[in-house]
Write a protein that holds these residues in place. Structure first.
Motif, short mmCIF file in Angstrom:
data_model
loop_
_atom_site.label_atom_id
_atom_site.label_comp_id
_atom_site.label_asym_id
_atom_site.label_seq_id
_atom_site.Cartn_x
_atom_site.Cartn_y
_atom_site.Cartn_z
N ALA A 287 51.45 37.96 15.25
CA ALA A 287 52.54 38.86 14.84
C ALA A 287 53.85 38.46 15.50
CB ALA A 287 52.19 40.30 15.18
N TRP A 288 53.81 38.13 16.78
CA TRP A 288 55.01 37.70 17.50
C TRP A 288 55.58 36.42 16.90
CZ3 TRP A 288 55.24 33.67 21.50
CH2 TRP A 288 56.49 33.56 22.08
N LEU A 289 54.74 35.44 16.61
CA LEU A 289 55.21 34.19 16.02
C LEU A 289 55.74 34.41 14.60
CD1 LEU A 289 52.51 31.67 17.25
CD2 LEU A 289 54.87 31.89 18.04
N TYR A 290 55.18 35.35 13.88
CA TYR A 290 55.66 35.66 12.54
C TYR A 290 57.06 36.26 12.58
CZ TYR A 290 55.94 37.68 7.90
OH TYR A 290 56.35 38.02 6.63
N VAL A 291 57.31 37.13 13.55
CA VAL A 291 58.60 37.83 13.64
C VAL A 291 59.67 36.96 14.29
CG1 VAL A 291 59.76 39.80 14.72
CG2 VAL A 291 57.52 40.10 13.66
N ASP A 292 59.35 36.21 15.32
CA ASP A 292 60.32 35.42 16.08
C ASP A 292 60.34 33.98 15.58
OD1 ASP A 292 61.98 34.22 17.90
OD2 ASP A 292 60.99 35.06 19.66
N ARG A 293 61.30 33.68 14.69
CA ARG A 293 61.36 32.36 14.06
C ARG A 293 61.60 31.24 15.09
NH1 ARG A 293 65.54 30.32 9.38
NH2 ARG A 293 64.81 28.19 9.43
N ASP A 294 62.46 31.48 16.08
CA ASP A 294 62.73 30.45 17.08
C ASP A 294 61.48 30.11 17.88
OD1 ASP A 294 65.38 30.28 16.31
OD2 ASP A 294 66.03 31.79 17.75
N ALA A 295 60.73 31.12 18.27
CA ALA A 295 59.49 30.88 19.01
C ALA A 295 58.49 30.12 18.15
CB ALA A 295 58.88 32.20 19.47
#
Length: 84
Positions: free
Chosen positions: A16-24
């Motif tokens: 979920a974090w990788l889906y939301v945070d494009r830079d990460a």
């Protein structure tokens, strides 16, 4: 069984974090086959004042603009707005 549920929750949170945070997402996927494709083009005016766009930069001494396009991004321009 509890360790499996905990692992599943941690994995879901990471995804979920990788889906939301494009830079990460780009940092984590850089150098892998899953990295988003990117195209670099160069834009400049020739001697006649015509715009030129190429995948290679112009000859030395010509001012140009480097543009990068991400294939996973929306390329549609914004709709014009009315100024009331």
């Amino acid at each position: 069984m509890k360790w499996f549920i905990g692992l599943l929750l941690i994995t879901a949170a990471l995804v979920a974090w990788l889906y939301v945070d494009r830079d990460a997402r780009q940092r984590w996927l850089a150098g892998t086959p899953l990295a988003p494709a990117e195209t670099t083009v160069y834009k400049w005016r020739d001697a006649d004042g015509e715009w030129q766009i190429s995948d290679k930069p112009p000859a030395a001494g010509i001012d140009y603009e480097r543009l990068q396009y991400h294939h996973d991004s929306n390329a549609m321009p914004l709709a014009p707005t009315r100024d009331d």
